[in-house]
Design a protein around this motif. Structure first.
Motif, PDB file in Angstrom:
ATOM      1  N   MET A 177      19.729  -0.876 -38.828  1.00  0.00           N
ATOM      2  CA  MET A 177      18.629   0.100 -38.791  1.00  0.00           C
ATOM      3  C   MET A 177      17.299  -0.612 -38.891  1.00  0.00           C
ATOM      4  N   GLY A 178      16.283  -0.097 -38.205  1.00  0.00           N
ATOM      5  CA  GLY A 178      14.928  -0.588 -38.413  1.00  0.00           C
ATOM      6  C   GLY A 178      14.301   0.216 -39.535  1.00  0.00           C
ATOM      7  N   TYR A 179      13.390  -0.400 -40.288  1.00  0.00           N
ATOM      8  CA  TYR A 179      12.755   0.298 -41.410  1.00  0.00           C
ATOM      9  C   TYR A 179      11.280  -0.087 -41.424  1.00  0.00           C
ATOM     10  N   VAL A 180      10.402   0.911 -41.329  1.00  0.00           N
ATOM     11  CA  VAL A 180       8.965   0.645 -41.311  1.00  0.00           C
ATOM     12  C   VAL A 180       8.325   1.445 -42.432  1.00  0.00           C
ATOM     13  N   ILE A 181       7.494   0.760 -43.251  1.00  0.00           N
ATOM     14  CA  ILE A 181       6.833   1.446 -44.355  1.00  0.00           C
ATOM     15  C   ILE A 181       5.316   1.330 -44.206  1.00  0.00           C
ATOM     16  N   GLN A 182       4.612   2.152 -44.976  1.00  0.00           N
ATOM     17  CA  GLN A 182       3.146   2.219 -44.861  1.00  0.00           C
ATOM     18  C   GLN A 182       2.494   0.864 -45.136  1.00  0.00           C
ATOM     19  N   SER A 183       3.005   0.139 -46.146  1.00  0.00           N
ATOM     20  CA  SER A 183       2.349  -1.116 -46.526  1.00  0.00           C
ATOM     21  C   SER A 183       2.816  -2.293 -45.669  1.00  0.00           C
ATOM     22  N   VAL A 184       3.545  -2.016 -44.610  1.00  0.00           N
ATOM     23  CA  VAL A 184       4.004  -2.968 -43.595  1.00  0.00           C
ATOM     24  C   VAL A 184       5.005  -3.992 -44.157  1.00  0.00           C
ATOM     25  N   GLY A 185       4.585  -4.770 -45.175  1.00  0.00           N
ATOM     26  CA  GLY A 185       5.538  -5.695 -45.798  1.00  0.00           C
ATOM     27  C   GLY A 185       5.917  -6.884 -44.938  1.00  0.00           C
ATOM     28  N   LEU A 186       4.940  -7.407 -44.136  1.00  0.00           N
ATOM     29  CA  LEU A 186       5.240  -8.637 -43.379  1.00  0.00           C
ATOM     30  C   LEU A 186       5.264  -9.814 -44.340  1.00  0.00           C
ATOM     31  N   PHE A 187       6.027 -10.859 -44.006  1.00  0.00           N
ATOM     32  CA  PHE A 187       6.024 -12.067 -44.827  1.00  0.00           C
ATOM     33  C   PHE A 187       4.722 -12.815 -44.534  1.00  0.00           C
ATOM     34  N   PRO A 188       3.840 -13.008 -45.542  1.00  0.00           N
ATOM     35  CA  PRO A 188       2.490 -13.510 -45.261  1.00  0.00           C
ATOM     36  C   PRO A 188       2.454 -14.940 -44.750  1.00  0.00           C
ATOM     37  N   HIS A 189       3.441 -15.778 -45.114  1.00  0.00           N
ATOM     38  CA  HIS A 189       3.391 -17.191 -44.712  1.00  0.00           C
ATOM     39  C   HIS A 189       4.181 -17.454 -43.437  1.00  0.00           C
ATOM     40  N   TRP A 190       4.671 -16.392 -42.834  1.00  0.00           N
ATOM     41  CA  TRP A 190       5.400 -16.534 -41.574  1.00  0.00           C
ATOM     42  C   TRP A 190       4.529 -16.046 -40.422  1.00  0.00           C
ATOM     43  N   THR A 191       4.694 -16.687 -39.264  1.00  0.00           N
ATOM     44  CA  THR A 191       3.955 -16.228 -38.081  1.00  0.00           C
ATOM     45  C   THR A 191       4.488 -14.863 -37.655  1.00  0.00           C
ATOM     46  N   VAL A 192       3.726 -14.225 -36.777  1.00  0.00           N
ATOM     47  CA  VAL A 192       4.156 -12.954 -36.176  1.00  0.00           C
ATOM     48  C   VAL A 192       5.537 -13.122 -35.548  1.00  0.00           C
ATOM     49  N   GLU A 193       5.711 -14.219 -34.788  1.00  0.00           N
ATOM     50  CA  GLU A 193       6.990 -14.442 -34.110  1.00  0.00           C
ATOM     51  C   GLU A 193       8.142 -14.507 -35.120  1.00  0.00           C
ATOM     52  N   ARG A 194       7.940 -15.262 -36.188  1.00  0.00           N
ATOM     53  CA  ARG A 194       9.021 -15.422 -37.153  1.00  0.00           C
ATOM     54  C   ARG A 194       9.303 -14.109 -37.892  1.00  0.00           C
ATOM     55  N   ASN A 195       8.231 -13.352 -38.180  1.00  0.00           N
ATOM     56  CA  ASN A 195       8.421 -12.056 -38.811  1.00  0.00           C
ATOM     57  C   ASN A 195       9.275 -11.141 -37.926  1.00  0.00           C
ATOM     58  N   LEU A 235      14.046   4.043 -39.240  1.00  0.00           N
ATOM     59  CA  LEU A 235      13.573   4.830 -40.381  1.00  0.00           C
ATOM     60  C   LEU A 235      12.106   4.485 -40.602  1.00  0.00           C
ATOM     61  N   MET A 236      11.239   5.496 -40.705  1.00  0.00           N
ATOM     62  CA  MET A 236       9.805   5.230 -40.815  1.00  0.00           C
ATOM     63  C   MET A 236       9.221   6.073 -41.944  1.00  0.00           C
ATOM     64  N   ASP A 237       8.627   5.401 -42.946  1.00  0.00           N
ATOM     65  CA  ASP A 237       8.098   6.111 -44.111  1.00  0.00           C
ATOM     66  C   ASP A 237       6.569   6.063 -44.095  1.00  0.00           C
ATOM     67  N   GLU A 238       5.951   7.128 -43.640  1.00  0.00           N
ATOM     68  CA  GLU A 238       4.495   7.224 -43.495  1.00  0.00           C
ATOM     69  C   GLU A 238       3.907   5.954 -42.873  1.00  0.00           C
ATOM     70  N   PRO A 239       4.447   5.529 -41.728  1.00  0.00           N
ATOM     71  CA  PRO A 239       4.064   4.219 -41.208  1.00  0.00           C
ATOM     72  C   PRO A 239       2.604   4.119 -40.783  1.00  0.00           C
TER      73      PRO A 239
END
Ligand SMILES: Nc1ncnc2c1ncn2[C@@H]1O[C@H](COP(=O)(O)OP(=O)(O)OP(=O)(O)O)[C@@H](O)[C@H]1O
Length: 319
Positions: free
Chosen positions: A77-95, A158-162
């Motif tokens: 499943m994909g899961y998207v939340i409001q605060s995004v939660g990307l890994f800050p030290h990883w590039t966009v590609e790696r995320n 699944l998307m929580d107030e994305p």
């Protein structure tokens, strides 16, 4: 297909979700809406077992999720939340590549998928694949969040107030992109929001929750015209009710098929409120309509917008 059967969740003595049953069909876009604290996020997080249910059964394609390993379930499943939660030290590609990497996809396939997703979410791959999250705007970060959730081609998203932290213009464009992605991929989406306009715009069906209970589950048109309770009516609101009503039906629903007229045509899937706006902008009371293949599909008259249909006026009075 996602099925909830009499699902209950308590936090101590507080019942956050109270004997909720519903079914989300394969490929459906289901919105969960309701006041703060009504249990929407808890329902969503029980689907990927971030929160375990206390009672009842949750099934995906007939399989009880209690019998699946949580990590395995979450990778599906994909899961998207409001605060995004990307890994800050990883590039966009790696995320974006996180889940395909865990699933052992070959490097070339992952790279192609990242390119495809960046293009799908309107981010130039050459510019952004090597960027870090802090170099992106909030809207761009949320686009990467959606791309990451879609990376391994999940059948459920699944998307929580994305989009609720975004400005109205970015929000509207992400809503349009999400709708297009949903139509194209057939992914089943469960989307939590506070915003009824967003719910009416995106949902195939809207489930309204209050105090942990499901109080109505219906199409956008039925939510507008047949609200099951005063709470649902209040969530819809009276302001601009008529325009909301026009926004949930399309030009193709009301065009007079046998007629023709000259002029720049509207696509049959255009919402009626846009058609009204076009009529005002062009100073005309009639617009030609074309189908998905660009063939003539009739004429929409201004009077067709107010033609009475079942449940055509605001329930309980003037808007
Ligand atoms: N981990 C927890 N511990 C205790 N209570 C919780 C926990 N998570 C949620 N709750 C409570 O359960 C109820 C439902 O919370 P939930 O987050 O599902 O509501 P929501 O409808 O998503 O609200 P919002 O729109 O404000 O995000 C709330 O009263 C909340 O305080």
């Amino acid at each position: 297909m996602i099925e909830f059967e009499q699902v209950t969740k308590r936090f101590g003595s507080w019942t956050a979700v109270d004997a909720v049953s519903f079914t989300v069909a394969e490929g459906e876009f289901r919105v969960l809406i309701g006041p703060s604290g009504s249990g929407k996020s808890t329902v969503l997080r029980m689907i990927n077992r971030l929160i375990p249910a206390d009672e009842g059964a949750i099934r995906i394609d007939g399989e009880d999720i209690a019998s699946l390993k949580p990590e395995e379930l979450r990778r599906r499943m994909g899961y998207v939340i409001q605060s995004v939660g990307l890994f800050p030290h990883w590039t966009v590609e790696r995320n974006i590549a996180t889940v395909p990497g865990l699933l052992g996809w070959p490097k070339a396939r992952i790279r192609d998928r990242v390119t495809e997703l960046l293009e799908l979410l309107n981010l130039d791959p050459r510019r952004y694949r090597g960027a870090y999250p802090h170099q992106l705007s909030g809207g761009q970060q949320q686009r990467v969040g959606v791309a990451r959730a879609l990376a391994a081609e999940p059948r459920i998203l699944l998307m929580d107030e994305p989009f609720s932290a975004l400005d109205p213009i970015t929000r509207a464009s992400l809503q349009t992109e999400l709708s297009a992605i949903h139509r194209r991929t057939g992914t089943t989406v469960v989307f939590v929001t506070h915003d009824m306009d967003e719910a009416l715009r995106l949902g195939d069906r809207i489930a309204v929750m209050d105090h942990g209970r499901l109080i109505q589950c219906a199409t956008p048109l039925d939510i507008l015209t047949r609200p099951a309770s005063p709470l649902v009516r209040d969530l819809v609101g009276r302001e601009e009710w008529g325009l909301k009503r026009l926004a949930v039906e399309t030009v193709g629903d009301r065009a007079r098929r046998q007629e023709s007229v000259t002029g720049e045509p509207l696509a049959a899937e255009t919402p009626l409120h846009r058609a009204l706006s076009e009529m005002v902008a062009r100073g005309t009371e009639r617009l030609p309509v074309v189908d998905g293949d660009g063939r003539p599909a009739g004429v929409l008259h201004l009077s067709d917008l107010v033609r009475p249909t079942s449940g055509g006026v605001v329930p309980g009075g003037t808007a």
